[in-house]
Write a protein that holds these residues in place. Structure first.
Motif, mmCIF file in Angstrom:
data_model
loop_
_atom_site.group_PDB
_atom_site.id
_atom_site.type_symbol
_atom_site.label_atom_id
_atom_site.label_comp_id
_atom_site.label_asym_id
_atom_site.label_seq_id
_atom_site.Cartn_x
_atom_site.Cartn_y
_atom_site.Cartn_z
ATOM 1 N N ILE A 163 0.831 -1.201 0.000
ATOM 2 C CA ILE A 163 0.000 0.000 0.000
ATOM 3 C C ILE A 163 0.866 1.251 0.000
ATOM 4 N N GLU A 164 1.900 1.286 0.850
ATOM 5 C CA GLU A 164 2.819 2.429 0.869
ATOM 6 C C GLU A 164 3.527 2.577 -0.471
ATOM 7 N N LEU A 165 3.882 1.442 -1.066
ATOM 8 C CA LEU A 165 4.547 1.449 -2.364
ATOM 9 C C LEU A 165 3.661 2.085 -3.432
ATOM 10 N N LEU A 166 2.408 1.638 -3.510
ATOM 11 C CA LEU A 166 1.517 2.184 -4.532
ATOM 12 C C LEU A 166 1.230 3.653 -4.281
ATOM 13 N N LYS A 167 1.103 4.041 -3.013
ATOM 14 C CA LYS A 167 0.881 5.444 -2.689
ATOM 15 C C LYS A 167 2.028 6.303 -3.233
ATOM 16 N N SER A 168 3.277 5.824 -3.083
ATOM 17 C CA SER A 168 4.442 6.551 -3.598
ATOM 18 C C SER A 168 4.417 6.632 -5.118
ATOM 19 N N LEU A 169 4.033 5.545 -5.754
ATOM 20 C CA LEU A 169 3.980 5.524 -7.217
ATOM 21 C C LEU A 169 2.887 6.442 -7.747
ATOM 22 N N ARG A 170 1.739 6.465 -7.071
ATOM 23 C CA ARG A 170 0.668 7.352 -7.508
ATOM 24 C C ARG A 170 1.066 8.818 -7.324
ATOM 25 N N TYR A 171 1.797 9.136 -6.258
ATOM 26 C CA TYR A 171 2.292 10.498 -6.060
ATOM 27 C C TYR A 171 3.241 10.891 -7.195
ATOM 28 N N ALA A 172 3.941 9.891 -7.747
ATOM 29 C CA ALA A 172 4.864 10.132 -8.863
ATOM 30 C C ALA A 172 4.141 10.084 -10.206
ATOM 31 N N ASP A 173 2.803 10.121 -10.174
ATOM 32 C CA ASP A 173 1.968 10.152 -11.372
ATOM 33 C C ASP A 173 2.025 8.842 -12.169
ATOM 34 N N ASP A 174 2.313 7.742 -11.469
ATOM 35 C CA ASP A 174 2.310 6.415 -12.083
ATOM 36 C C ASP A 174 0.895 5.856 -11.966
ATOM 37 N N ALA B 259 -6.440 -0.024 0.477
ATOM 38 C CA ALA B 259 -5.849 -0.469 -0.784
ATOM 39 C C ALA B 259 -6.498 0.228 -1.977
ATOM 40 N N PHE B 260 -7.809 0.414 -1.922
ATOM 41 C CA PHE B 260 -8.501 1.092 -3.020
ATOM 42 C C PHE B 260 -8.325 2.611 -2.930
ATOM 43 N N GLU B 261 -8.233 3.129 -1.716
ATOM 44 C CA GLU B 261 -8.071 4.577 -1.543
ATOM 45 C C GLU B 261 -6.758 5.085 -2.128
ATOM 46 N N VAL B 262 -5.695 4.277 -2.062
ATOM 47 C CA VAL B 262 -4.404 4.717 -2.598
ATOM 48 C C VAL B 262 -4.294 4.503 -4.106
ATOM 49 N N GLY B 263 -5.339 3.898 -4.712
ATOM 50 C CA GLY B 263 -5.335 3.754 -6.167
ATOM 51 C C GLY B 263 -5.311 2.333 -6.682
ATOM 52 N N GLY B 264 -5.549 1.347 -5.800
ATOM 53 C CA GLY B 264 -5.615 -0.029 -6.263
ATOM 54 C C GLY B 264 -6.841 -0.261 -7.132
ATOM 55 N N ASP B 265 -6.736 -1.194 -8.072
ATOM 56 C CA ASP B 265 -7.833 -1.482 -8.995
ATOM 57 C C ASP B 265 -8.572 -2.767 -8.649
ATOM 58 N N ASP B 266 -7.905 -3.668 -7.925
ATOM 59 C CA ASP B 266 -8.519 -4.946 -7.589
ATOM 60 C C ASP B 266 -7.834 -5.481 -6.334
ATOM 61 N N TYR B 267 -8.516 -6.418 -5.666
ATOM 62 C CA TYR B 267 -8.008 -6.956 -4.403
ATOM 63 C C TYR B 267 -8.372 -8.430 -4.340
#
Length: 212
Positions: free
Chosen positions: A62-73, A92-100
């Motif tokens: 979750i922290e990883l994806l949050k960092s990537l989304r901040y980097a416009d990934d 998981a969905f709040e930080v930009g996840g698409d599926d779980y």
């Protein structure tokens, strides 16, 4: 979207099982076992999908994806985790996840979801050497992703959906945070520089990306 996957999973046996299954379906899989290696891999190349476990060394998925989304990934991301509490799933969905996908699961179920995600993103608009995916707002130039800011991404979406049609200036103004004629000219110049698109000004009417 490229058929390449970045898989982050610290359970070595499960990781190898998933990697083998995905590769049998012609996906290119980069396998890493901790958050730092996942960060490095995401910067070295672009992927079609991320598959992240949540409880992994260095940093959580979750922290990883949050960092990537901040980097416009904006790479579509599927989380796999033994965490089944609603807070974890919600985050998981709040930080930009698409599926779980909750562990344990049948590996084939992950493959089904990956195939579905790639199928959703196959719809593209092609123009000369450019390929635009409206669902993910991704633009590729000769299969290399073009980095676009928020304003340029909006302009790209408008022009790629209106190839050969004059776009009224007021529509383009909606892409700007502080609309003005001068700001629009600057934004269009930056966009043309980033994409090599030849956008013509139809004086008093608007702008057009002519058919190739």
């Amino acid at each position: 979207m490229k058929k390449s996957i970045l898989l982050l999973e610290d359970d070595y046996e499960l990781a190898e099982t998933l990697k083998e299954l995905l590769e049998l379906d012609d996906y290119q899989v980069t396998l890493v076992h901790n958050g730092n290696d996942a960060i490095d891999a995401s910067y070295e190349k672009s992927y079609g999908i991320y598959i992240f476990d949540i409880n992994v060394p260095d940093m959580s998925g979750i922290e990883l994806l949050k960092s990537l989304r901040y980097a416009d990934d904006k790479t579509p991301t599927i989380f796999i985790s033994a965490l089944v509490d609603l807070n974890s799933i919600s985050e998981a969905f709040e930080v930009g996840g698409d599926d779980y996908l909750k562990k344990p699961f049948f590996p084939q179920e992950l493959l089904i979801r990956v195939n579905a995600k790639f199928a959703q993103s196959k719809k593209s608009i092609e123009y000369k050497n450019l390929k635009y995916f409206p669902d993910t707002k991704e633009l590729y130039n000769n299969d290399k992703i073009v980095s676009l800011g928020e304003v340029q991404e909006c302009l790209c979406d408008v022009f790629m959906h209106n190839i050969g049609r004059v776009v009224d200036k007021t529509i383009l103004m909606d892409c700007l945070t502080k609309p003005s004629d001068a700001t629009l000219r600057v934004a269009l110049n930056k966009f043309k520089h980033s994409t090599d698109l030849e956008i013509k000004n139809i004086r008093g009417v608007g702008y057009i990306l002519e058919k190739s």
